[in-house]
Design a protein around this motif. Structure first.
Motif, short mmCIF file in Angstrom:
data_model
loop_
_atom_site.label_atom_id
_atom_site.label_comp_id
_atom_site.label_asym_id
_atom_site.label_seq_id
_atom_site.Cartn_x
_atom_site.Cartn_y
_atom_site.Cartn_z
N LEU A 122 0.83 -1.21 0.00
CA LEU A 122 0.00 0.00 0.00
C LEU A 122 0.86 1.26 0.00
O LEU A 122 0.56 2.23 -0.70
CB LEU A 122 -0.94 0.00 1.20
CG LEU A 122 -2.02 -1.09 1.18
CD1 LEU A 122 -2.79 -1.08 2.50
CD2 LEU A 122 -2.96 -0.92 0.02
N ALA A 123 1.95 1.24 0.76
CA ALA A 123 2.84 2.40 0.79
C ALA A 123 3.47 2.63 -0.58
O ALA A 123 3.58 3.77 -1.04
CB ALA A 123 3.92 2.20 1.85
N GLU A 124 3.88 1.56 -1.24
CA GLU A 124 4.46 1.67 -2.57
C GLU A 124 3.46 2.24 -3.57
O GLU A 124 3.79 3.12 -4.37
CB GLU A 124 4.96 0.30 -3.05
CG GLU A 124 5.68 0.33 -4.39
CD GLU A 124 6.97 1.13 -4.37
OE1 GLU A 124 7.29 1.75 -5.40
OE2 GLU A 124 7.66 1.15 -3.34
N LYS A 125 2.24 1.77 -3.52
CA LYS A 125 1.19 2.29 -4.41
C LYS A 125 0.93 3.77 -4.13
O LYS A 125 0.77 4.57 -5.06
CB LYS A 125 -0.10 1.48 -4.26
CG LYS A 125 -0.01 0.10 -4.87
CD LYS A 125 -1.32 -0.67 -4.68
CE LYS A 125 -1.22 -2.05 -5.26
NZ LYS A 125 -2.45 -2.83 -5.11
N ALA A 126 0.88 4.14 -2.87
CA ALA A 126 0.65 5.54 -2.51
C ALA A 126 1.81 6.41 -3.00
O ALA A 126 1.59 7.50 -3.55
CB ALA A 126 0.49 5.68 -1.00
N LEU A 127 3.03 5.93 -2.84
CA LEU A 127 4.19 6.67 -3.30
C LEU A 127 4.15 6.86 -4.82
O LEU A 127 4.44 7.95 -5.33
CB LEU A 127 5.48 5.96 -2.89
CG LEU A 127 6.79 6.64 -3.27
CD1 LEU A 127 6.87 8.04 -2.67
CD2 LEU A 127 7.97 5.79 -2.82
#
Length: 85
Positions: A66-71
């Protein structure tokens, strides 16, 4: 564990995407009971759904994912903002 849940939109989307459970029509007690009995009768079905659900959650709802997608989304947004400035 497999899930048995009503067909509320957000939850149904997760169940449909993951294959990790079954839904029943909201306020349909008979269909809810049918789903419970269906799960209770089949250890194989419960195991398959539990495995699919866990795999989906690890691939799609893991904090690192999720953090990667948000980034990625933030980077794309900032890049668009810079190029139009």
């Amino acid at each position: 564990k497999p899930m048995i849940t009503s067909d509320v939109a957000a939850i149904k989307e997760i169940i449909d995407a993951s294959g990790g459970g079954v839904t029943f029509r909201s306020n349909d007690v008979d269909q809810c009971c049918d789903r419970i009995v269906e799960m209770a009768r089949s250890r194989e079905l419960r195991t398959q759904m539990a495995t699919r659900g866990r795999e989906w959650v690890c691939q799609e709802r893991d904090w690192a994912v999720l953090a990667e997608k948000a980034l990625e989304e933030l980077t794309a947004t900032f890049s668009k903002a810079r190029s139009s400035a």
